[in-house]
Design a protein around this motif. Structure first.
Motif, PDB file in Angstrom:
ATOM      1  N   LYS B  27       0.843  -1.182   0.000  1.00 42.31           N
ATOM      2  CA  LYS B  27       0.000   0.000   0.000  1.00 42.31           C
ATOM      3  C   LYS B  27       0.882   1.237   0.000  1.00 42.31           C
ATOM      4  O   LYS B  27       1.829   1.337   0.779  1.00 42.31           O
ATOM      5  N   VAL B  28       0.596   2.162  -0.879  1.00 43.13           N
ATOM      6  CA  VAL B  28       1.390   3.380  -0.953  1.00 43.13           C
ATOM      7  C   VAL B  28       0.541   4.538  -0.450  1.00 43.13           C
ATOM      8  O   VAL B  28      -0.472   4.890  -1.053  1.00 43.13           O
ATOM      9  N   ASP B  29       0.966   5.119   0.659  1.00 44.80           N
ATOM     10  CA  ASP B  29       0.276   6.270   1.210  1.00 44.80           C
ATOM     11  C   ASP B  29       0.502   7.460   0.276  1.00 44.80           C
ATOM     12  O   ASP B  29       1.631   7.718  -0.149  1.00 44.80           O
ATOM     13  N   MET B  30      -0.570   8.189  -0.034  1.00 48.80           N
ATOM     14  CA  MET B  30      -0.427   9.267  -1.014  1.00 48.80           C
ATOM     15  C   MET B  30       0.425  10.423  -0.489  1.00 48.80           C
ATOM     16  O   MET B  30       1.104  11.098  -1.251  1.00 48.80           O
ATOM     17  N   HIS B  31       0.386  10.661   0.830  1.00 50.13           N
ATOM     18  CA  HIS B  31       1.284  11.685   1.388  1.00 50.13           C
ATOM     19  C   HIS B  31       2.733  11.289   1.156  1.00 50.13           C
ATOM     20  O   HIS B  31       3.560  12.103   0.768  1.00 50.13           O
ATOM     21  N   THR B  32       3.009  10.013   1.415  1.00 47.29           N
ATOM     22  CA  THR B  32       4.371   9.534   1.198  1.00 47.29           C
ATOM     23  C   THR B  32       4.768   9.704  -0.256  1.00 47.29           C
ATOM     24  O   THR B  32       5.868  10.164  -0.562  1.00 47.29           O
ATOM     25  N   GLU B  33       3.856   9.340  -1.149  1.00 44.04           N
ATOM     26  CA  GLU B  33       4.188   9.439  -2.571  1.00 44.04           C
ATOM     27  C   GLU B  33       4.599  10.858  -2.936  1.00 44.04           C
ATOM     28  O   GLU B  33       5.627  11.090  -3.568  1.00 44.04           O
ATOM     29  N   ARG B  34       3.803  11.839  -2.477  1.00 44.04           N
ATOM     30  CA  ARG B  34       4.127  13.230  -2.822  1.00 44.04           C
ATOM     31  C   ARG B  34       5.420  13.674  -2.147  1.00 44.04           C
ATOM     32  O   ARG B  34       6.235  14.389  -2.738  1.00 44.04           O
ATOM     33  N   LEU B  35       5.637  13.244  -0.910  1.00 41.26           N
ATOM     34  CA  LEU B  35       6.878  13.614  -0.211  1.00 41.26           C
ATOM     35  C   LEU B  35       8.106  13.010  -0.885  1.00 41.26           C
ATOM     36  O   LEU B  35       9.133  13.666  -1.039  1.00 41.26           O
ATOM     37  N   VAL B  36       7.976  11.751  -1.289  1.00 35.70           N
ATOM     38  CA  VAL B  36       9.109  11.105  -1.958  1.00 35.70           C
ATOM     39  C   VAL B  36       9.419  11.829  -3.260  1.00 35.70           C
ATOM     40  O   VAL B  36      10.582  12.113  -3.577  1.00 35.70           O
ATOM     41  N   ILE B  37       8.368  12.171  -4.017  1.00 41.70           N
ATOM     42  CA  ILE B  37       8.589  12.857  -5.299  1.00 41.70           C
ATOM     43  C   ILE B  37       9.269  14.208  -5.062  1.00 41.70           C
ATOM     44  O   ILE B  37      10.270  14.540  -5.710  1.00 41.70           O
ATOM     45  N   ALA B  38       8.766  14.968  -4.091  1.00 41.31           N
ATOM     46  CA  ALA B  38       9.342  16.297  -3.843  1.00 41.31           C
ATOM     47  C   ALA B  38      10.803  16.189  -3.425  1.00 41.31           C
ATOM     48  O   ALA B  38      11.673  16.907  -3.947  1.00 41.31           O
ATOM     49  N   ASN B  39      11.097  15.285  -2.496  1.00 43.13           N
ATOM     50  CA  ASN B  39      12.479  15.144  -2.029  1.00 43.13           C
ATOM     51  C   ASN B  39      13.399  14.638  -3.136  1.00 43.13           C
ATOM     52  O   ASN B  39      14.532  15.096  -3.268  1.00 43.13           O
ATOM     53  N   ALA B  40      12.895  13.710  -3.948  1.00 43.26           N
ATOM     54  CA  ALA B  40      13.727  13.173  -5.029  1.00 43.26           C
ATOM     55  C   ALA B  40      14.015  14.249  -6.067  1.00 43.26           C
ATOM     56  O   ALA B  40      15.128  14.341  -6.594  1.00 43.26           O
ATOM     57  N   VAL B  41      13.015  15.080  -6.353  1.00 42.95           N
ATOM     58  CA  VAL B  41      13.237  16.150  -7.337  1.00 42.95           C
ATOM     59  C   VAL B  41      14.286  17.128  -6.828  1.00 42.95           C
ATOM     60  O   VAL B  41      15.226  17.494  -7.548  1.00 42.95           O
ATOM     61  N   MET B  42      14.174  17.529  -5.563  1.00 44.29           N
ATOM     62  CA  MET B  42      15.175  18.455  -5.018  1.00 44.29           C
ATOM     63  C   MET B  42      16.562  17.803  -5.005  1.00 44.29           C
ATOM     64  O   MET B  42      17.567  18.465  -5.252  1.00 44.29           O
ATOM     65  N   ALA B  43      16.600  16.503  -4.712  1.00 46.40           N
ATOM     66  CA  ALA B  43      17.885  15.799  -4.720  1.00 46.40           C
ATOM     67  C   ALA B  43      18.533  15.909  -6.094  1.00 46.40           C
ATOM     68  O   ALA B  43      19.721  16.233  -6.220  1.00 46.40           O
ATOM     69  N   VAL B  44      17.746  15.676  -7.140  1.00 47.94           N
ATOM     70  CA  VAL B  44      18.320  15.699  -8.485  1.00 47.94           C
ATOM     71  C   VAL B  44      18.718  17.119  -8.885  1.00 47.94           C
ATOM     72  O   VAL B  44      19.752  17.330  -9.525  1.00 47.94           O
ATOM     73  N   VAL B  45      17.914  18.111  -8.467  1.00 45.40           N
ATOM     74  CA  VAL B  45      18.293  19.507  -8.746  1.00 45.40           C
ATOM     75  C   VAL B  45      19.658  19.806  -8.129  1.00 45.40           C
ATOM     76  O   VAL B  45      20.544  20.385  -8.782  1.00 45.40           O
ATOM     77  N   CYS B  46      19.849  19.403  -6.885  1.00 46.19           N
ATOM     78  CA  CYS B  46      21.137  19.656  -6.220  1.00 46.19           C
ATOM     79  C   CYS B  46      22.261  18.869  -6.881  1.00 46.19           C
ATOM     80  O   CYS B  46      23.386  19.364  -6.994  1.00 46.19           O
ATOM     81  N   LEU B  47      21.938  17.660  -7.347  1.00 44.13           N
ATOM     82  CA  LEU B  47      22.942  16.852  -8.046  1.00 44.13           C
ATOM     83  C   LEU B  47      23.404  17.562  -9.318  1.00 44.13           C
ATOM     84  O   LEU B  47      24.589  17.561  -9.654  1.00 44.13           O
ATOM     85  N   VAL B  48      22.453  18.179 -10.023  1.00 42.79           N
ATOM     86  CA  VAL B  48      22.819  18.889 -11.252  1.00 42.79           C
ATOM     87  C   VAL B  48      23.710  20.084 -10.924  1.00 42.79           C
ATOM     88  O   VAL B  48      24.756  20.293 -11.550  1.00 42.79           O
ATOM     89  N   LEU B  49      23.317  20.868  -9.913  1.00 44.02           N
ATOM     90  CA  LEU B  49      24.140  22.033  -9.529  1.00 44.02           C
ATOM     91  C   LEU B  49      25.543  21.583  -9.122  1.00 44.02           C
ATOM     92  O   LEU B  49      26.551  22.113  -9.588  1.00 44.02           O
TER      93      LEU B  49
END
Lengths: 172, 574
Positions: B27-49
């Motif tokens: 079961k995937v909690d929708m709050h978790t899904e959105r939190l994981v997406i947000a954190n992963a996106v910021m991670a990749v942004v920082c990786l690019v910088l």
């Protein structure tokens, strides 16, 4: 990834026990090496340290230079202290002061401290590296075992001119 | 499940909102899904910088090119440290913690608002740090910001915001676990992967508190409100700086177990053995902050020797245990599939096309064989005199944090995209090759740095060669570093391209299989679990792995003892 069975506390297998034993023995060997070298080796990290201030330390450096100066190079005094004596080296942005002239096989008490930021004492190509922290008079008792001109590179970032901070030790 | 009334005040307003994952049946909690997406996106942004900075500073240290001027070199070096060592990895870890404390336990996110607060603070702190370093010359103080080099107060504030945000996110991890346990979302013990993440979270908690003990006084000092001793600052900073990397270590090992299960279908040989190894991290790894203070004034031999060796290399023992238990479990799983030929037939028949497998293998090799061995060696009290602040240090931690942690996290991302982003993974061929390209490049970077450092080249130095102290052969080793960086950056670009193309194009699509290249086999389902007979079958025992770990030990001993020999040749000092 998924939950384990209710009772997962089981005895280890033969291969696990073998590796665990070997790894533990290796860890014990690694641990013993440091005190062993501390008592037997000739290269140990200095621990002698005194509290100081930039003003006090600068005064000692100036007195040291005035007593033992033998020459000058590019405006930096060359100082030849007698073996066994206290030798004072000053780190500041971005200079090592003064140039030291030592004798091979003789022991010196090398003091080093910083006037401003952290600096790094990196003697090349001998490759001895010590941290220089302002407020601390760090005493390394050294014996040069090779002759020639050696460079002191600053290897702790000390702002934008860091890479220009180069000093010298001459060993005869 | 919603029938259970929440027993905690902070969980009172939270709604149960789930989707069922068709592949894993989790079961995937929708709050978790959105939190994981947000954190992963910021991670990749920082990786690019951080990646752009990495390319430019590597091309500067490559003497033949020597691209940037000194100011921009030190500026981008500062940025690179912050964006990579802290921002990219911590954002990714927070995604992992939210995921591990809910989805893997079939539980809900019990404190989503708190988690978002943490995310926002981290984002503001991370961007602020970049901004301050880019626009304020006085704040070019490198990642460590040693007092008394004074940066702008906003520089320290950005660290504080990021750390407080991370601490809040870590706290939600603990809340989730407690709530899940209370609500009986899982039976018995935590799964091993969550246990590993829990280790990381506990390490993160006291690491961040020590960070506060360094950075909060530095903030007040920068405002002129208090005095701060440079030696004390170094001690507290490394109480944060080194254990922060051990958080990465624990999280990475947890991800290793996850990748091994997902790609090969392992069942841990002995849960007790693996969990004990994590416990060793928990108790001993924090002592490693002394690694950075081994040639500092004012500390005694005894203090340094006990701390640098993690009491008795007990945290190293933990890593050596994982280094056996993970490949051994992989060997058993592959032998159980019938790949029993010789000592290494199982390894030859591993799913090398599967990006998670490639990432796992590269990560383990680089972390252990290069990162671990060099780390223990230069972390030896006396040997550190040969290595302190030379390029051997970044050579060590590029193998651990880049070759190890980053490669593993990148490999894991390819599974997050279909399972959490619910997008089809595009450019699968690129994904297959990416861990090898990135890992190979990182290996060259690391070896270039280590061999340069052995010749005395210092780290964080715009140009070492003109001092005349350094032999000309460093031009070769620094070129290896530069070429390696180009390859690693190419691997990084492949990663970002795969991620961006996958999440930005194509419709939302429920995942249809767990594996990306190896068909529909799903090792996460209970029905595919290895049986006790398979685990105990004589034919399936991990003999090949035992040979590999002994080979590792021989290499470890050779490198370690060679360094004592090198030390014995230098000037006498005490």
């Amino acid at each position: 990834m998924l939950a384990p069975e209710q009772t997962w506390w089981k005895p280890m297998g033969r291969l696990e026990k073998t590796w665990l034993t070997v790894a533990l023995v290796w860890c014990i060997f690694l641990t013993i090496m440091m005190p062993l070298w501390y008592f037997m080796g000739k290269q140990n990290v200095p621990t002698e340290t005194y509290r100081t201030t930039p003003q006090d330390y600068a005064a000692k450096v100036n007195e040291f230079v005035a007593t033992y100066q033998v020459g000058e190079e590019n405006g930096v005094p060359i100082v030849a202290p007698p073996p066994g004596s206290d030798v004072y080296l000053r780190a500041s942005t971005w200079q090592w002061y003064p140039i030291l002239q030592l004798e091979k096989g003789k022991e010196y008490r090398l003091h080093v401290s910083s006037m401003d930021y952290n600096h790094g004492f990196s003697l090349q190509p001998v490759n001895i590296n010590l941290q220089v922290v302002p407020g601390y008079d760090y005493v390394a008792t050294i014996t040069p075992t090779t002759t020639g001109e050696f460079t002191i590179v600053c290897n702790e970032y000390c702002f934008l001119g860091h890479h220009t901070m180069i000093g010298k030790i001459i060993v005869k | 499940m919603s029938a259970l009334s929440p027993t905690f005040p902070w969980a009172a307003g939270a709604k149960d909102e789930y989707r069922a994952c068709p592949v894993t049946t989790l079961k995937v909690d929708m709050h978790t899904e959105r939190l994981v997406i947000a954190n992963a996106v910021m991670a990749v942004v920082c990786l690019v910088l951080g990646g752009i900075a990495a390319l430019l500073i590597a091309l500067t240290r490559w003497q033949a090119i020597h691209l940037l001027d000194a100011l921009w070199f030190y500026r981008l070096l500062t940025l690179h440290g912050i964006d990579m060592l802290v921002a990219w990895i911590v954002f990714f870890e927070m995604a992992g913690l939210h995921f591990g404390s809910t989805v893997l336990l079939n539980a809900r996110h019990a404190a989503p608002k708190l988690a978002w607060l943490g995310f926002i603070l981290m984002t503001v702190g991370g961007l602020m740090a970049n901004f301050v370093v880019l626009f304020d010359t006085n704040s070019i103080v490198t990642f460590t910001a040693y007092v008394p080099m004074k940066a702008h107060p906003l520089f320290y504030l950005s660290y504080i915001l990021f750390a407080v945000g991370a601490l809040i996110a870590v706290i939600t991890f603990f809340i989730n676990i407690v709530v899940a346990k209370r609500e009986k979302r899982f039976e018995g013990s935590l799964p091993l992967v969550v246990f590993g993440l829990m280790t990381a979270a506990i390490l993160a908690t006291y690491t961040l508190l020590e960070g506060a003990a360094a950075i909060v006084p530095a903030f007040f000092w920068s405002l002129g409100l208090m005095d701060l001793d440079p030696g004390i600052y170094r001690n507290f900073f490394w109480g944060f700086g080194h254990p922060a990397q051990q958080v990465n270590l624990a999280a990475m090992v947890a991800i290793w177990y996850a990748l091994a299960q997902m790609t090969v279908g392992i069942r841990p040989l002995n849960e007790k053995f693996s969990r004990l190894a994590f416990i060793l991290y928990l108790f001993f790894i924090n002592l490693g902050s002394a690694h950075h203070l081994l040639v500092d004034p004012g500390l005694t031999f005894g203090w340094k020797a006990v701390n640098t060796s993690y009491a008795m290399y007990l945290a190293v023992l933990g890593s050596m245990m994982h280094a056996f238990s993970i490949p051994a479990a992989m060997e058993v799983a592959l032998r159980a599939k019938g790949y029993r030929k010789g000592l290494f037939g199982w390894l030859r028949n591993g799913p090398w096309n599967e990006p998670g497998f490639g990432a796992l293998v590269m990560s383990m090799i680089l972390f252990g064989w290069i990162g671990g061995v060099t780390g223990v060696t230069i972390g030896t009290e006396q040997i550190n005199m040969l290595a302190h602040n030379t390029l051997r240090l970044p050579g060590h931690f590029h193998a651990t944090v880049v070759g190890g942690t980053t490669t593993a996290f990148m490999g894991f991302t390819y599974y997050v995209i279909p399972l959490i982003f619910r997008k089809e993974l595009k450019l699968k061929k690129w994904a297959t090759w990416q861990p090898y390209v990135f890992g190979f490049g990182t290996m060259l970077v690391s070896l270039g740095m280590i061999t340069s450092g052995l010749q005395g080249v210092s780290r964080r130095n715009w140009d070492i060669t003109f001092s005349g102290a350094i032999p000309g052969t460093v031009n070769l080793t620094l070129a290896i570093l530069g070429i390696g960086a180009l390859i690693a950056v190419a691997g990084g670009i492949m990663y970002v391209t795969v991620v961006l193309v996958s999440i930005l194009t194509g419709p939302r699509l429920e995942a249809s299989s767990l594996l990306l290249t190896a068909g529909t086999h799903n090792p996460l389902l209970e029905s595919t679990k290895l049986t006790d007979q398979q685990m105990e079958d004589k034919q399936n025992q991990p003999r090949g792995t035992l040979v590999l770990v002994f080979a590792f030990l021989v290499w470890f001993a050779v490198y370690y003892l060679t360094n004592w020999w090198l030390l014995g040749r230098t000037w006498f000092i005490r």
